[in-house]
Design a protein around this motif. Sequence first.
Motif, PDB file in Angstrom:
ATOM      1  N   ASN A 107       0.864  -1.182   0.000  1.00 44.07           N
ATOM      2  CA  ASN A 107       0.000   0.000   0.000  1.00 44.07           C
ATOM      3  C   ASN A 107       0.897   1.227   0.000  1.00 44.07           C
ATOM      4  O   ASN A 107       1.815   1.323   0.809  1.00 44.07           O
ATOM      5  CB  ASN A 107      -0.887   0.012   1.249  1.00 44.07           C
ATOM      6  CG  ASN A 107      -2.028  -0.978   1.155  1.00 44.07           C
ATOM      7  OD1 ASN A 107      -2.495  -1.288   0.069  1.00 44.07           O
ATOM      8  ND2 ASN A 107      -2.472  -1.478   2.293  1.00 44.07           N
ATOM      9  N   ASP A 109       1.070   5.677  -0.802  1.00 42.68           N
ATOM     10  CA  ASP A 109       0.476   6.954  -1.161  1.00 42.68           C
ATOM     11  C   ASP A 109       0.820   7.199  -2.636  1.00 42.68           C
ATOM     12  O   ASP A 109       1.989   7.241  -3.013  1.00 42.68           O
ATOM     13  CB  ASP A 109       1.052   8.052  -0.277  1.00 42.68           C
ATOM     14  CG  ASP A 109       0.400   9.408  -0.503  1.00 42.68           C
ATOM     15  OD1 ASP A 109      -0.042   9.688  -1.635  1.00 42.68           O
ATOM     16  OD2 ASP A 109       0.357  10.199   0.448  1.00 42.68           O
ATOM     17  N   GLY A 131      -1.159  -2.100  -6.844  1.00 40.44           N
ATOM     18  CA  GLY A 131      -2.040  -2.378  -5.722  1.00 40.44           C
ATOM     19  C   GLY A 131      -2.420  -3.850  -5.705  1.00 40.44           C
ATOM     20  O   GLY A 131      -2.759  -4.422  -6.748  1.00 40.44           O
ATOM     21  N   SER A 133      -4.871  -6.571  -3.570  1.00 45.50           N
ATOM     22  CA  SER A 133      -5.920  -6.698  -2.564  1.00 45.50           C
ATOM     23  C   SER A 133      -6.360  -8.148  -2.411  1.00 45.50           C
ATOM     24  O   SER A 133      -6.470  -8.884  -3.389  1.00 45.50           O
ATOM     25  CB  SER A 133      -7.133  -5.848  -2.930  1.00 45.50           C
ATOM     26  OG  SER A 133      -8.166  -6.041  -1.973  1.00 45.50           O
ATOM     27  N   HIS A 184      -1.888   2.520  -7.603  1.00 48.86           N
ATOM     28  CA  HIS A 184      -1.934   2.719  -6.155  1.00 48.86           C
ATOM     29  C   HIS A 184      -3.116   3.596  -5.749  1.00 48.86           C
ATOM     30  O   HIS A 184      -3.684   3.409  -4.659  1.00 48.86           O
ATOM     31  CB  HIS A 184      -0.623   3.325  -5.657  1.00 48.86           C
ATOM     32  CG  HIS A 184       0.427   2.296  -5.376  1.00 48.86           C
ATOM     33  ND1 HIS A 184       1.782   2.538  -5.526  1.00 48.86           N
ATOM     34  CD2 HIS A 184       0.331   1.003  -4.955  1.00 48.86           C
ATOM     35  CE1 HIS A 184       2.464   1.453  -5.200  1.00 48.86           C
ATOM     36  NE2 HIS A 184       1.594   0.510  -4.856  1.00 48.86           N
ATOM     37  N   LYS A 187      -6.138   1.339  -5.699  1.00 44.41           N
ATOM     38  CA  LYS A 187      -6.091   0.485  -4.508  1.00 44.41           C
ATOM     39  C   LYS A 187      -6.461   1.291  -3.256  1.00 44.41           C
ATOM     40  O   LYS A 187      -7.143   0.790  -2.354  1.00 44.41           O
ATOM     41  CB  LYS A 187      -4.692  -0.109  -4.341  1.00 44.41           C
ATOM     42  CG  LYS A 187      -4.470  -0.920  -3.047  1.00 44.41           C
ATOM     43  CD  LYS A 187      -5.486  -2.055  -2.904  1.00 44.41           C
ATOM     44  CE  LYS A 187      -5.065  -3.093  -1.867  1.00 44.41           C
ATOM     45  NZ  LYS A 187      -4.807  -2.588  -0.544  1.00 44.41           N
ATOM     46  N   THR A 188      -6.027   2.533  -3.175  1.00 44.04           N
ATOM     47  CA  THR A 188      -6.371   3.385  -2.037  1.00 44.04           C
ATOM     48  C   THR A 188      -7.877   3.559  -1.931  1.00 44.04           C
ATOM     49  O   THR A 188      -8.474   3.409  -0.855  1.00 44.04           O
ATOM     50  CB  THR A 188      -5.679   4.753  -2.162  1.00 44.04           C
ATOM     51  OG1 THR A 188      -4.266   4.575  -2.057  1.00 44.04           O
ATOM     52  CG2 THR A 188      -6.141   5.711  -1.077  1.00 44.04           C
ATOM     53  N   ASN A 191      -9.628   0.533  -0.736  1.00 47.43           N
ATOM     54  CA  ASN A 191      -9.561   0.407   0.715  1.00 47.43           C
ATOM     55  C   ASN A 191     -10.491   1.387   1.410  1.00 47.43           C
ATOM     56  O   ASN A 191     -11.040   1.086   2.478  1.00 47.43           O
ATOM     57  CB  ASN A 191      -8.123   0.618   1.194  1.00 47.43           C
ATOM     58  CG  ASN A 191      -7.249  -0.589   0.915  1.00 47.43           C
ATOM     59  OD1 ASN A 191      -7.518  -1.380   0.011  1.00 47.43           O
ATOM     60  ND2 ASN A 191      -6.184  -0.743   1.676  1.00 47.43           N
ATOM     61  N   THR A 266      -4.826   4.037   4.495  1.00 48.03           N
ATOM     62  CA  THR A 266      -5.440   4.148   3.166  1.00 48.03           C
ATOM     63  C   THR A 266      -6.823   4.785   3.213  1.00 48.03           C
ATOM     64  O   THR A 266      -7.207   5.512   2.293  1.00 48.03           O
ATOM     65  CB  THR A 266      -5.511   2.764   2.489  1.00 48.03           C
ATOM     66  OG1 THR A 266      -6.005   1.799   3.433  1.00 48.03           O
ATOM     67  CG2 THR A 266      -4.146   2.324   1.998  1.00 48.03           C
ATOM     68  N   TRP A 269      -6.161   8.424   3.510  1.00 47.85           N
ATOM     69  CA  TRP A 269      -5.694   8.963   2.219  1.00 47.85           C
ATOM     70  C   TRP A 269      -6.867   9.163   1.266  1.00 47.85           C
ATOM     71  O   TRP A 269      -6.921  10.149   0.527  1.00 47.85           O
ATOM     72  CB  TRP A 269      -4.692   8.014   1.573  1.00 47.85           C
ATOM     73  CG  TRP A 269      -3.402   7.838   2.310  1.00 47.85           C
ATOM     74  CD1 TRP A 269      -2.899   8.636   3.298  1.00 47.85           C
ATOM     75  CD2 TRP A 269      -2.448   6.778   2.136  1.00 47.85           C
ATOM     76  NE1 TRP A 269      -1.695   8.148   3.735  1.00 47.85           N
ATOM     77  CE2 TRP A 269      -1.387   7.013   3.042  1.00 47.85           C
ATOM     78  CE3 TRP A 269      -2.383   5.674   1.304  1.00 47.85           C
ATOM     79  CZ2 TRP A 269      -0.287   6.167   3.135  1.00 47.85           C
ATOM     80  CZ3 TRP A 269      -1.284   4.823   1.392  1.00 47.85           C
ATOM     81  CH2 TRP A 269      -0.250   5.076   2.295  1.00 47.85           C
ATOM     82  N   THR A 270      -7.805   8.221   1.261  1.00 45.03           N
ATOM     83  CA  THR A 270      -8.973   8.351   0.382  1.00 45.03           C
ATOM     84  C   THR A 270      -9.737   9.629   0.694  1.00 45.03           C
ATOM     85  O   THR A 270     -10.124  10.385  -0.209  1.00 45.03           O
ATOM     86  CB  THR A 270      -9.910   7.139   0.548  1.00 45.03           C
ATOM     87  OG1 THR A 270      -9.203   5.938   0.249  1.00 45.03           O
ATOM     88  CG2 THR A 270     -11.111   7.257  -0.386  1.00 45.03           C
TER      89      THR A 270
END
Length: 468
Positions: A107, A109, A131, A133, A184, A187-188, A191, A266, A269-270
């Motif tokens: 994971n 940024d 990413g 998962s 990435h 993927k963020t 999550n 994550t 970050w989203t």
Amino acid sequence: MSTGATLGLYGLGTMGSALALNILDKGFGLHVSNRSDQVVDAFRNDAAAAGLADNLSAHHDLETMVPAMPGPRAVILMVPAGAPVDETIDRLRPLLTPGDAIIDAGNADFNDTRRRTEALEAAGLTYIGMGVSGGEEGARHGPSIMVGGTEQAWSGIRSMIESIAARYEGVPCAAHLGPDGAGHFVKTVHNGIEYADMQMIAEIYGLMRHGQGLAPAEIGKTFAVWDSGPLQSYLVGITGKILKAEDAPGVPAVDAILDQAGQKGTGRWTVIEAVKLGQSATTVEAAVAARSWSAEKPLRETGEGLYGQTAGPVDLSEAQLEQALLAGRIIAYAQGFRTLLAASDAYGWSLDPARIAEIWRAGCIIRSALLDDIAKAFRGDLPQGQLVFAPAFKDMLDDSLPALRAVVAQAASGGHPVPALAAALGFLDSMTRARGTTDLVQAQRDFFGRHGFDRVDGGEDRHGPWWR
């Protein structure tokens, strides 16, 4: 980077070890290393026990591993996000030669991924932000994989990535989604949706447990039933199993667990990136906040003592709870995809939302029956690109919205916190009102700061009568 690259993997933690075994299991040769010699030796033994040691070369440090790998090389990093990745890259750079690749499969940024891509490609190296998962089980037997990088980089690893990925109806759940940080970022957001979904499931559980007095095992049976209907998903499925499990005879496993949830960043970050893009993902924000509040247990205990807070009963049917969770989940997905599309426009990624939904259908944590409908919606006629406006989802929300209203209202009346479900309802109510209340906000801004406003008759940058 060519398709015949020698593969290496650095970082043999839970996910790294599982992914390495998956790669070996699919017949690829693999060099591995870790900062701890003991971990490397243990992994070698695990691979041998699984009959996968023939294609394995284990090394006690990067400085030994990389020179032993014939070029061109592709080194997969499975280390914690942030400084550990930069430190590992600094160690790798003098060991690699132009044409070699670094694949960050942790994971990360996406801003860091974009920065690293620019720096490494200027040095003739390839950088791929990938990413992954599915947790340990997914990494071992088939995760959902989201790749960011150049087309050339993707072509160099595609056969390996598609071999180790999960499959949905025979199709690999892996795709090249765009350049630099695209993989990435996707993927963020995955999550972030995961945070929201988990929180809403927990809120429904809380209403059943504390508002209806049901035992965990009984609630678990309900979730098991829901897992065969519109709510079918990995998270609903495991919730049923968790709630039926016992820590000791007659002691529900969930009761032995401290109510303090962790987070690795994550979800946060989203929320941050969504706000930057003007796309507040309120269901994710509520879930992140709920985890943060959960960490303050002593404070919550003091608050309960001061306010004498006790949760009252709720009069809700099983069908209402099911439909409320369905509505909340649809809205969480909708907010996630709005964020993805806003980022795609901002960074020139040309993300394909339908393909993203498709690669999430197996292997990943948020896999659910809804993803087929989401993919179809994005491939069809989608009004203004909004999932909640798609005919299939409008029909679902028409049916489930009354239940969501009832659940949020009953929860509020009974003193049960449901921040994510309430946020979902607030979003939909806001996005289905042609005229809202920010006319007053604009008037206030103009009154105290002379910011101006646009008028309904078409006038732009005007001021109110308070400035005459």
